[in-house]
Design an enzyme around this catalytic site. Structure first.
Site, PDB file in Angstrom:
ATOM      1  N   SER A 139      41.048  31.676 -43.420  1.00 11.06           N
ATOM      2  CA  SER A 139      41.901  32.723 -44.012  1.00 11.06           C
ATOM      3  C   SER A 139      42.152  32.076 -45.597  1.00 11.06           C
ATOM      4  O   SER A 139      42.196  30.985 -45.851  1.00 11.06           O
ATOM      5  CB  SER A 139      43.346  32.657 -43.317  1.00 11.06           C
ATOM      6  OG  SER A 139      44.180  33.396 -44.075  1.00 11.06           O
ATOM      7  N   TYR A 146      50.876  27.634 -39.226  1.00 11.88           N
ATOM      8  CA  TYR A 146      49.536  28.367 -39.093  1.00 11.88           C
ATOM      9  C   TYR A 146      48.453  28.293 -39.988  1.00 11.88           C
ATOM     10  O   TYR A 146      47.393  27.781 -39.669  1.00 11.88           O
ATOM     11  CB  TYR A 146      49.934  30.193 -39.075  1.00 11.88           C
ATOM     12  CG  TYR A 146      48.495  31.044 -39.236  1.00 11.88           C
ATOM     13  CD1 TYR A 146      47.786  31.162 -38.108  1.00 11.88           C
ATOM     14  CD2 TYR A 146      48.295  31.822 -40.401  1.00 11.88           C
ATOM     15  CE1 TYR A 146      46.537  31.835 -38.160  1.00 11.88           C
ATOM     16  CE2 TYR A 146      47.341  32.295 -40.498  1.00 11.88           C
ATOM     17  CZ  TYR A 146      46.372  32.446 -39.625  1.00 11.88           C
ATOM     18  OH  TYR A 146      45.074  33.336 -39.469  1.00 11.88           O
ATOM     19  N   LYS A 157      44.481  26.287 -39.802  1.00 11.91           N
ATOM     20  CA  LYS A 157      43.217  26.674 -40.610  1.00 11.91           C
ATOM     21  C   LYS A 157      42.654  25.482 -41.530  1.00 11.91           C
ATOM     22  O   LYS A 157      41.419  25.441 -41.345  1.00 11.91           O
ATOM     23  CB  LYS A 157      43.333  27.901 -41.455  1.00 11.91           C
ATOM     24  CG  LYS A 157      43.854  29.210 -40.709  1.00 11.91           C
ATOM     25  CD  LYS A 157      42.811  29.706 -39.831  1.00 11.91           C
ATOM     26  CE  LYS A 157      42.938  30.803 -38.974  1.00 11.91           C
ATOM     27  NZ  LYS A 157      42.105  31.159 -37.774  1.00 11.91           N
ATOM     28  N   ASP A 217      56.307  34.507 -49.548  1.00 11.22           N
ATOM     29  CA  ASP A 217      55.250  35.479 -50.199  1.00 11.22           C
ATOM     30  C   ASP A 217      54.986  35.165 -51.688  1.00 11.22           C
ATOM     31  O   ASP A 217      55.901  34.908 -52.632  1.00 11.22           O
ATOM     32  CB  ASP A 217      55.932  36.887 -49.956  1.00 11.22           C
ATOM     33  CG  ASP A 217      55.513  37.662 -48.682  1.00 11.22           C
ATOM     34  OD1 ASP A 217      54.948  37.213 -48.025  1.00 11.22           O
ATOM     35  OD2 ASP A 217      56.129  38.813 -48.760  1.00 11.22           O
TER      36      ASP A 217
HETATM   37  P1  NAD Z   1      43.707  38.766 -32.690  1.00  9.96           P
HETATM   38  O1  NAD Z   1      44.949  38.154 -32.140  1.00  9.96           O
HETATM   39  O2  NAD Z   1      43.664  40.429 -32.519  1.00  9.96           O
HETATM   40  O3  NAD Z   1      42.515  38.083 -32.061  1.00  9.96           O
HETATM   41  C1  NAD Z   1      42.435  36.796 -31.805  1.00  9.96           C
HETATM   42  C2  NAD Z   1      42.168  36.795 -29.947  1.00  9.96           C
HETATM   43  O4  NAD Z   1      42.045  35.333 -29.652  1.00  9.96           O
HETATM   44  C3  NAD Z   1      43.216  37.539 -29.300  1.00  9.96           C
HETATM   45  O5  NAD Z   1      42.508  38.242 -28.403  1.00  9.96           O
HETATM   46  C4  NAD Z   1      43.800  36.368 -28.164  1.00  9.96           C
HETATM   47  O6  NAD Z   1      43.915  36.793 -27.118  1.00  9.96           O
HETATM   48  C5  NAD Z   1      42.641  35.331 -28.398  1.00  9.96           C
HETATM   49  N1  NAD Z   1      42.971  33.911 -28.070  1.00  9.96           N
HETATM   50  C6  NAD Z   1      44.171  33.244 -28.879  1.00  9.96           C
HETATM   51  N2  NAD Z   1      44.137  32.002 -28.355  1.00  9.96           N
HETATM   52  C7  NAD Z   1      43.213  31.770 -27.166  1.00  9.96           C
HETATM   53  C8  NAD Z   1      42.659  30.955 -26.549  1.00  9.96           C
HETATM   54  N3  NAD Z   1      43.336  29.712 -26.336  1.00  9.96           N
HETATM   55  N4  NAD Z   1      41.486  31.056 -25.610  1.00  9.96           N
HETATM   56  C9  NAD Z   1      40.801  32.389 -25.674  1.00  9.96           C
HETATM   57  N5  NAD Z   1      41.440  33.130 -26.424  1.00  9.96           N
HETATM   58  C10 NAD Z   1      42.442  33.044 -27.308  1.00  9.96           C
HETATM   59  O7  NAD Z   1      43.572  38.549 -34.215  1.00  9.96           O
HETATM   60  P2  NAD Z   1      42.511  39.034 -35.203  1.00  9.96           P
HETATM   61  O8  NAD Z   1      42.988  39.579 -36.439  1.00  9.96           O
HETATM   62  O9  NAD Z   1      41.172  39.477 -34.709  1.00  9.96           O
HETATM   63  O10 NAD Z   1      42.040  37.503 -35.865  1.00  9.96           O
HETATM   64  C11 NAD Z   1      40.843  36.814 -35.360  1.00  9.96           C
HETATM   65  C12 NAD Z   1      40.818  35.366 -36.089  1.00  9.96           C
HETATM   66  O11 NAD Z   1      40.696  35.840 -37.685  1.00  9.96           O
HETATM   67  C13 NAD Z   1      42.017  34.524 -35.823  1.00  9.96           C
HETATM   68  O12 NAD Z   1      41.663  33.333 -36.096  1.00  9.96           O
HETATM   69  C14 NAD Z   1      42.737  34.800 -37.189  1.00  9.96           C
HETATM   70  O13 NAD Z   1      43.511  33.709 -37.400  1.00  9.96           O
HETATM   71  C15 NAD Z   1      41.860  34.891 -38.154  1.00  9.96           C
HETATM   72  N6  NAD Z   1      42.327  35.583 -39.320  1.00  9.96           N
HETATM   73  C16 NAD Z   1      42.849  36.698 -39.163  1.00  9.96           C
HETATM   74  C17 NAD Z   1      43.532  37.580 -40.113  1.00  9.96           C
HETATM   75  C18 NAD Z   1      44.498  38.845 -40.155  1.00  9.96           C
HETATM   76  O14 NAD Z   1      45.062  39.444 -41.000  1.00  9.96           O
HETATM   77  N7  NAD Z   1      44.088  39.434 -39.031  1.00  9.96           N
HETATM   78  C19 NAD Z   1      43.167  37.042 -41.529  1.00  9.96           C
HETATM   79  C20 NAD Z   1      42.482  35.700 -41.828  1.00  9.96           C
HETATM   80  C21 NAD Z   1      42.346  35.177 -40.537  1.00  9.96           C
HETATM   81  N1  UFG Z   2      54.891  43.650 -46.878  1.00  9.24           N
HETATM   82  C1  UFG Z   2      56.109  44.626 -46.998  1.00  9.24           C
HETATM   83  N2  UFG Z   2      56.509  44.981 -45.989  1.00  9.24           N
HETATM   84  C2  UFG Z   2      56.188  44.670 -44.883  1.00  9.24           C
HETATM   85  C3  UFG Z   2      55.079  43.823 -44.370  1.00  9.24           C
HETATM   86  C4  UFG Z   2      54.347  43.379 -45.774  1.00  9.24           C
HETATM   87  O1  UFG Z   2      56.596  44.845 -47.868  1.00  9.24           O
HETATM   88  O2  UFG Z   2      56.800  45.363 -43.554  1.00  9.24           O
HETATM   89  C5  UFG Z   2      54.122  43.216 -47.862  1.00  9.24           C
HETATM   90  C6  UFG Z   2      54.310  41.728 -48.460  1.00  9.24           C
HETATM   91  O3  UFG Z   2      55.500  41.210 -48.873  1.00  9.24           O
HETATM   92  C7  UFG Z   2      52.915  41.491 -49.042  1.00  9.24           C
HETATM   93  C8  UFG Z   2      52.257  42.553 -48.707  1.00  9.24           C
HETATM   94  O4  UFG Z   2      52.856  43.669 -47.922  1.00  9.24           O
HETATM   95  O5  UFG Z   2      53.305  41.740 -50.291  1.00  9.24           O
HETATM   96  C9  UFG Z   2      51.146  42.188 -47.377  1.00  9.24           C
HETATM   97  O6  UFG Z   2      51.633  41.527 -46.496  1.00  9.24           O
HETATM   98  P1  UFG Z   2      51.119  41.150 -45.031  1.00  9.24           P
HETATM   99  O7  UFG Z   2      52.088  40.456 -44.119  1.00  9.24           O
HETATM  100  O8  UFG Z   2      50.302  42.290 -44.488  1.00  9.24           O
HETATM  101  O9  UFG Z   2      50.136  39.920 -45.462  1.00  9.24           O
HETATM  102  P2  UFG Z   2      50.261  38.633 -46.192  1.00  9.24           P
HETATM  103  O10 UFG Z   2      49.300  38.690 -47.340  1.00  9.24           O
HETATM  104  O11 UFG Z   2      51.695  38.560 -46.624  1.00  9.24           O
HETATM  105  O12 UFG Z   2      49.740  37.339 -45.203  1.00  9.24           O
HETATM  106  C10 UFG Z   2      49.080  37.576 -43.993  1.00  9.24           C
HETATM  107  C11 UFG Z   2      49.199  36.318 -43.402  1.00  9.24           C
HETATM  108  C12 UFG Z   2      48.574  35.492 -43.992  1.00  9.24           C
HETATM  109  C13 UFG Z   2      47.127  35.477 -44.228  1.00  9.24           C
HETATM  110  C14 UFG Z   2      47.064  36.712 -44.861  1.00  9.24           C
HETATM  111  C15 UFG Z   2      45.459  37.082 -45.166  1.00  9.24           C
HETATM  112  O13 UFG Z   2      50.803  36.088 -43.101  1.00  9.24           O
HETATM  113  O14 UFG Z   2      48.743  34.035 -43.251  1.00  9.24           O
HETATM  114  O15 UFG Z   2      47.620  37.728 -44.217  1.00  9.24           O
HETATM  115  O16 UFG Z   2      45.010  37.066 -43.963  1.00  9.24           O
HETATM  116  F1  UFG Z   2      46.589  34.399 -44.899  1.00  9.24           F
END
Ligand code: NAD
Ligand code: UFG
Length: 336
Positions: free
Chosen positions: A123, A147, A151, A293
């Site tokens: 991430s 978190y 990573k 943030d």
């Molecule tokens: P998500 O929660 O929808 O998917 C993650 C899945 O992992 C879930 O279905 C959950 O049930 C499963 N899981 C958690 N712990 C587990 C375990 N111990 N064993 C088996 N399954 C398990 O999240 P997502 O948005 O699809 O994210 C996928 C990956 O990408 C994550 O590693 C997350 O940290 C990373 N990521 C997500 C974002 C984002 O904003 N969505 C950004 C950067 C990185």
């Molecule tokens: N925001 C609002 N109102 C809300 C939610 C978010 O104004 O209800 C704003 C935040 O202040 C920020 C932007 O919208 O400026 C995006 O916020 P998000 O929470 O959607 O995402 P972030 O970029 O803050 O961060 C998230 C996770 C991080 C991760 C990143 C990229 O918190 O850990 O997404 O995946 F790294």
């Protein structure tokens, strides 16, 4: 190519399974369903018209992982993990155990089975506090919450492994802000509880689940004063994994690559685009800044272009239109 997908029923995992199946890969997925529903898997099967084997399995179940990996896979795409920043502050040990120890178990099972190709969901949170964008992969890394710490720890585990042992091909994909949904409106993001992230909150407000979007701060040094982020359509993100898979043998050891669009949008721009997609004005109120943030962050996506031959193709309008189609058809997510 036979691919194992962890976290397969989650938001990004399910979209990636769909793109893999469409591209002709054989896919086996698992998830412990702690933050997802198996309905997503049923829908991926429907949309692809292809078989997708799915198991309920936990990363902490070492015997189960060993058994599954022994079946033989060419590569593993590892999405499984917990991802709620606020929860990680309250329960750091849960996050360490699940995300770091869970990944160590997965890698141990891969080693045992002789599978050495791994794609990991990292991430942009690994860049910590960013002063200047765009951010490239050489930007110093730091953890601003537990978190993010998980990573960093998994990235370090992969770097160390690749230094210690020949033969690994590991892509650490650093995602920026994934939003949107499959154009079918059948699969998408279904966060449990109140979403912390902007887009799901905006879309849930549009379907009447919240009174107004809370805009966290309007006094940032950005053009309209609200936070700027690099939003990436989840289909582009899934296709980034296919590109990485196709080039995985070019990864010598462990290497990190940004997956982002390379441009930022402000909170107010997102709300305006979402309002247009939903055909209604989505109400919002300006609130104080959210602690932790940063003002603005977006990716330098040049390495992804060079190394993977991949770039995003879907803009903010399409992200909002697709996210809205999913939200409107599934106002309560998969639970509907
Ligand atoms: P998500 O929660 O929808 O998917 C993650 C899945 O992992 C879930 O279905 C959950 O049930 C499963 N899981 C958690 N712990 C587990 C375990 N111990 N064993 C088996 N399954 C398990 O999240 P997502 O948005 O699809 O994210 C996928 C990956 O990408 C994550 O590693 C997350 O940290 C990373 N990521 C997500 C974002 C984002 O904003 N969505 C950004 C950067 C990185
Ligand atoms: N925001 C609002 N109102 C809300 C939610 C978010 O104004 O209800 C704003 C935040 O202040 C920020 C932007 O919208 O400026 C995006 O916020 P998000 O929470 O959607 O995402 P972030 O970029 O803050 O961060 C998230 C996770 C991080 C991760 C990143 C990229 O918190 O850990 O997404 O995946 F790294």
């Amino acid at each position: 190519m036979r691919v194992l997908v962890t976290g397969a029923s989650g938001y990004i995992g399910s979209q990636t399974c769909l793109e893999l199946l469409k591209a002709g890969f054989e896919v086996v997925g698992f998830d412990n369903l702690s933050n997802s529903s198996e309905v997503s898997i049923t829908r991926v099967r429907e949309l692809s018209g292809k078989p997708l084997r799915f198991e309920k399995l936990d990363l902490l179940d070492k015997a189960g992982l060993n058994r599954l990996l022994k079946e033989g896979f060419d590569a593993v795409i590892h999405f499984a993990g917990l991802k709620a920043v606020g929860e990680s502050v309250e329960k750091p040990e849960l996050y360490r155990k699940n995300n770091v120890e869970g990944t160590a178990n997965l890698i141990a099972a891969m080693k045992e089975a002789g599978c050495r190709r791994l794609i990991f969901s990292s991430s942009c949170t690994v860049y910590g506090e960013v002063k200047k964008s765009p951010v490239d992969e050489s930007h110093p890394r730091s953890a601003v919450n537990p978190y993010g710490g998980t990573k960093l720890a998994v990235e370090d585990m992969c770097f160390a492994l690749a230094r210690a042992e020949q033969g690994w091909h590991i892509a650490l994909l650093r995602y920026f802000n994934p939003v949107g949904a499959d154009a079918s409106g059948r699969i998408g993001e279904d966060p449990r509880g109140t979403p912390n992230n902007l887009m799901p909150y905006v879309m849930q407000t549009a379907v009447g689940r919240h009174a107004a979007v809370r805009v966290w701060g309007s006094d940032y040094p950005t053009p309209d004063g609200t936070g700027v982020r690099d939003y990436i359509h989840v289909v582009d993100l899934a296709l980034g994994h296919l590109a990485a898979l196709n080039k995985i043998d070019d990864f010598a050891g462990a290497e990190a690559v940004n997956l982002g669009a390379g441009r930022g949008y402000s909170v107010l721009e997102v709300i305006a685009a979402a309002s247009k997609a939903a055909g209604k004005k989505i109400p919002y109120e300006i609130c104080p800044r959210r602690p932790g943030d940063s003002a603005a962050i977006w990716a330098d996506p040049a390495l992804a272009k060079k190394k993977l031959g991949w770039a995003t193709r879907r803009g903010l309008e399409e992200m909002c239109a697709d996210h809205w189609r999913w939200q409107r058809a599934n106002p309560d997510g998969y639970g509907a």
